[in-house]
Design a protein around this motif. Sequence first.
Motif, PDB file in Angstrom:
ATOM      1  N   ASN A  54      -3.437   6.702  11.921  1.00  0.00           N
ATOM      2  CA  ASN A  54      -2.372   6.642  10.931  1.00  0.00           C
ATOM      3  C   ASN A  54      -1.331   5.617  11.333  1.00  0.00           C
ATOM      4  OD1 ASN A  54      -3.372   9.672  10.696  1.00  0.00           O
ATOM      5  ND2 ASN A  54      -2.377   9.140   8.761  1.00  0.00           N
ATOM      6  N   LEU A  55      -0.844   4.875  10.340  1.00  0.00           N
ATOM      7  CA  LEU A  55       0.245   3.927  10.542  1.00  0.00           C
ATOM      8  C   LEU A  55       1.489   4.504   9.885  1.00  0.00           C
ATOM      9  CD1 LEU A  55      -1.650   0.627   9.668  1.00  0.00           C
ATOM     10  CD2 LEU A  55      -1.452   1.768  11.890  1.00  0.00           C
ATOM     11  N   VAL A  56       2.602   4.470  10.594  1.00  0.00           N
ATOM     12  CA  VAL A  56       3.873   4.986  10.089  1.00  0.00           C
ATOM     13  C   VAL A  56       4.691   3.799   9.603  1.00  0.00           C
ATOM     14  CG1 VAL A  56       5.927   6.334  10.649  1.00  0.00           C
ATOM     15  CG2 VAL A  56       3.742   6.878  11.733  1.00  0.00           C
ATOM     16  N   ILE A  57       4.922   3.747   8.291  1.00  0.00           N
ATOM     17  CA  ILE A  57       5.573   2.602   7.663  1.00  0.00           C
ATOM     18  C   ILE A  57       6.897   3.043   7.042  1.00  0.00           C
ATOM     19  CG2 ILE A  57       5.280   0.668   6.070  1.00  0.00           C
ATOM     20  CD1 ILE A  57       3.060   0.845   8.144  1.00  0.00           C
ATOM     21  N   PRO A  58       8.005   2.345   7.338  1.00  0.00           N
ATOM     22  CA  PRO A  58       9.275   2.685   6.677  1.00  0.00           C
ATOM     23  C   PRO A  58       9.205   2.365   5.187  1.00  0.00           C
ATOM     24  CG  PRO A  58       9.641   1.313   8.626  1.00  0.00           C
ATOM     25  CD  PRO A  58       8.180   1.270   8.333  1.00  0.00           C
ATOM     26  N   LEU A  59       9.696   3.282   4.379  1.00  0.00           N
ATOM     27  CA  LEU A  59       9.820   3.009   2.954  1.00  0.00           C
ATOM     28  C   LEU A  59      11.009   2.095   2.725  1.00  0.00           C
ATOM     29  CD1 LEU A  59       9.125   6.598   1.561  1.00  0.00           C
ATOM     30  CD2 LEU A  59       7.568   4.644   1.592  1.00  0.00           C
ATOM     31  N   ARG A  60      10.928   1.289   1.680  1.00  0.00           N
ATOM     32  CA  ARG A  60      11.929   0.243   1.491  1.00  0.00           C
ATOM     33  C   ARG A  60      13.227   0.725   0.853  1.00  0.00           C
ATOM     34  NH1 ARG A  60      10.601  -4.878   2.587  1.00  0.00           N
ATOM     35  NH2 ARG A  60       8.406  -5.522   2.673  1.00  0.00           N
ATOM     36  N   LEU A  79       0.810  -1.208   0.000  1.00  0.00           N
ATOM     37  CA  LEU A  79       0.000   0.000   0.000  1.00  0.00           C
ATOM     38  C   LEU A  79       0.852   1.270   0.000  1.00  0.00           C
ATOM     39  CD1 LEU A  79      -1.874  -2.301   1.222  1.00  0.00           C
ATOM     40  CD2 LEU A  79      -3.167  -0.444   2.261  1.00  0.00           C
ATOM     41  N   CYS A  80       2.165   1.092   0.175  1.00  0.00           N
ATOM     42  CA  CYS A  80       3.059   2.246   0.268  1.00  0.00           C
ATOM     43  C   CYS A  80       3.668   2.639  -1.070  1.00  0.00           C
ATOM     44  CB  CYS A  80       4.181   1.962   1.270  1.00  0.00           C
ATOM     45  SG  CYS A  80       3.611   1.723   2.964  1.00  0.00           S
ATOM     46  N   LEU A  81       3.403   1.849  -2.106  1.00  0.00           N
ATOM     47  CA  LEU A  81       3.999   2.133  -3.405  1.00  0.00           C
ATOM     48  C   LEU A  81       3.564   3.504  -3.900  1.00  0.00           C
ATOM     49  CD1 LEU A  81       3.516  -1.350  -5.129  1.00  0.00           C
ATOM     50  CD2 LEU A  81       5.599  -0.420  -4.098  1.00  0.00           C
ATOM     51  N   GLY A  82       4.531   4.337  -4.230  1.00  0.00           N
ATOM     52  CA  GLY A  82       4.238   5.674  -4.725  1.00  0.00           C
ATOM     53  C   GLY A  82       3.939   6.698  -3.659  1.00  0.00           C
ATOM     54  N   VAL A 136      -1.275   7.450  16.350  1.00  0.00           N
ATOM     55  CA  VAL A 136      -0.240   7.158  15.365  1.00  0.00           C
ATOM     56  C   VAL A 136       0.562   5.968  15.862  1.00  0.00           C
ATOM     57  CG1 VAL A 136       1.863   8.011  14.262  1.00  0.00           C
ATOM     58  CG2 VAL A 136      -0.093   9.530  14.532  1.00  0.00           C
ATOM     59  N   ARG A 137       0.698   4.954  15.013  1.00  0.00           N
ATOM     60  CA  ARG A 137       1.409   3.732  15.400  1.00  0.00           C
ATOM     61  C   ARG A 137       2.421   3.344  14.331  1.00  0.00           C
ATOM     62  NH1 ARG A 137      -1.647   0.191  18.598  1.00  0.00           N
ATOM     63  NH2 ARG A 137       0.073  -1.276  18.302  1.00  0.00           N
ATOM     64  N   HIS A 138       3.559   2.798  14.774  1.00  0.00           N
ATOM     65  CA  HIS A 138       4.585   2.314  13.855  1.00  0.00           C
ATOM     66  C   HIS A 138       4.312   0.861  13.480  1.00  0.00           C
ATOM     67  CE1 HIS A 138       7.864   5.415  13.816  1.00  0.00           C
ATOM     68  NE2 HIS A 138       7.164   5.857  14.841  1.00  0.00           N
ATOM     69  N   LEU A 139       4.533   0.534  12.203  1.00  0.00           N
ATOM     70  CA  LEU A 139       4.481  -0.848  11.727  1.00  0.00           C
ATOM     71  C   LEU A 139       5.626  -1.051  10.746  1.00  0.00           C
ATOM     72  CD1 LEU A 139       0.801  -1.971  10.959  1.00  0.00           C
ATOM     73  CD2 LEU A 139       2.290  -2.776  12.772  1.00  0.00           C
ATOM     74  N   ARG A 148      16.136   6.271   7.725  1.00  0.00           N
ATOM     75  CA  ARG A 148      15.063   5.743   6.894  1.00  0.00           C
ATOM     76  C   ARG A 148      14.047   6.845   6.619  1.00  0.00           C
ATOM     77  NH1 ARG A 148      13.142   0.286  10.026  1.00  0.00           N
ATOM     78  NH2 ARG A 148      12.681  -0.544   7.953  1.00  0.00           N
ATOM     79  N   GLU A 149      13.297   6.664   5.539  1.00  0.00           N
ATOM     80  CA  GLU A 149      12.159   7.525   5.277  1.00  0.00           C
ATOM     81  C   GLU A 149      10.885   6.739   5.538  1.00  0.00           C
ATOM     82  OE1 GLU A 149      13.158  10.994   2.171  1.00  0.00           O
ATOM     83  OE2 GLU A 149      12.777   9.045   1.247  1.00  0.00           O
ATOM     84  N   TYR A 150       9.824   7.453   5.889  1.00  0.00           N
ATOM     85  CA  TYR A 150       8.568   6.824   6.282  1.00  0.00           C
ATOM     86  C   TYR A 150       7.404   7.426   5.496  1.00  0.00           C
ATOM     87  CZ  TYR A 150      11.193   5.155  10.358  1.00  0.00           C
ATOM     88  OH  TYR A 150      12.114   4.556  11.172  1.00  0.00           O
ATOM     89  N   CYS A 151       6.302   6.693   5.475  1.00  0.00           N
ATOM     90  CA  CYS A 151       5.076   7.214   4.868  1.00  0.00           C
ATOM     91  C   CYS A 151       3.910   6.940   5.805  1.00  0.00           C
ATOM     92  CB  CYS A 151       4.830   6.580   3.496  1.00  0.00           C
ATOM     93  SG  CYS A 151       4.276   4.855   3.562  1.00  0.00           S
ATOM     94  N   TRP A 152       2.784   7.644   5.543  1.00  0.00           N
ATOM     95  CA  TRP A 152       1.540   7.394   6.271  1.00  0.00           C
ATOM     96  C   TRP A 152       0.737   6.301   5.580  1.00  0.00           C
ATOM     97  CZ3 TRP A 152       1.566   9.580  10.713  1.00  0.00           C
ATOM     98  CH2 TRP A 152       1.753  10.932  10.941  1.00  0.00           C
ATOM     99  N   LEU A 153       0.016   5.532   6.355  1.00  0.00           N
ATOM    100  CA  LEU A 153      -1.128   4.760   5.857  1.00  0.00           C
ATOM    101  C   LEU A 153      -2.324   5.170   6.693  1.00  0.00           C
ATOM    102  CD1 LEU A 153      -0.100   1.066   5.081  1.00  0.00           C
ATOM    103  CD2 LEU A 153      -0.570   2.931   3.493  1.00  0.00           C
TER     104      LEU A 153
END
Length: 393
Positions: free
Chosen positions: A134-140, A13-16, A112-115, A162-167
């Motif tokens: 919101n979920l904070v997800i590291p970008l790959r 879900l983090c693509l783009g 806000v939670r990290h995954l 690392r960089e992160y994105c929202w879900l």
Amino acid sequence: MAVSILSNEVSDLCLGKPALSSLSASATVGDALSALKRSGDFFLSVWSCDHLQHCNSPISIQVDLEECKCVGKVCLVDVICFLSVEENLKNPGKALQEPVSVLLNSKVPGLVRHLEPHASLLEAVDVILGGALNLVIPLRNPFTRKKLVYKSAANSTLHNNREYCWLAQEDIIRYLLNSIGLFSPTPNHTVESLGLIDSESFFTVHYDDPASSALPLISQSLIKQTSVAILDTDGKLIGEISPFTLNFCDETVAAAIATLSAGELMAYIDCRDPPEDLLRLVKERLEERNLGPALDLIEEESGISSLSSYSSSSDEEFGMERSGGVSGNSAGVRGTAQTVVCYPWSSLVAVMIQALSHRVSCTWVIEEDGTLLGVVTFTGMIKVLRERLKSMA
């Protein structure tokens, strides 16, 4: 098949997705306001580490995840609600010097939670149903050490190298909608039969009520991902005050909230430029209440120019307008014909499509005569689809 979808990784879900714009927990409210205007982002992630101090140093790559976490998010609505309090309107300059933590303290912990990116979509769904917005997800694709060292402090999006994105809930709903047929027949059932209509915990004010009475409701609706419904004396829906709409306004709305009625506020923020008669009315009422300093908030030439000296940010940063815009049914506080509504007999899939197409996180449920019955939210939709999966297991 539906169960296998939820076993997919959240990284799908983090693509783009763009990297999160960040703000240190040591920043001020004025810093947050400046950063929101400068970046054009609707939300800023707030981090426990001081990236402004460390992001240009190689030491920053040694920062442990426990030392550098996203502890919340702020948006222009948070700033507006904070400035709308009478004490802050009396001295807006002092209010802008307050730590950004004052915008987070009134919120429920755990929003806000990290995954990790390898977490399953099912895990993400359960965390959201547990109360996270919101979920904070590291970008790959993390940056290299060299890029980290030379990254500008003002524009840093790096934490723990690392960089992160929202879900958000909307991302989950959009992803599930792409495979909605696998949840059949649930999506074709009415929102009433599925128990999706929340008829108790939604927020309303009447047209003639002071707009300030809606202030705590606006803050709560931001947390609950809903809006504040505006009703007439017969309980019929006239329009709404949406946090999404207010996020397209600027901090000058704080003075309007403090002085106008709910109906007047609707007219004030319905147009990109507030009507001159309402601007004069706001100024008159501010003077009547000895809130002269708040007049700085509604200067016609620049809504923030007179306050720029109170922040550590430059005049240029304060003067920049937020990018983006609104159109169609997502624009402004809507009248009855434009407010996104459905009926008790509307199907789940129809309401999902309707909400996603208008970029709203809730849909009002009304009778044919316009009487408000309740609201359907993304959270409720996700819960129903999660329950459907349990029955299929």
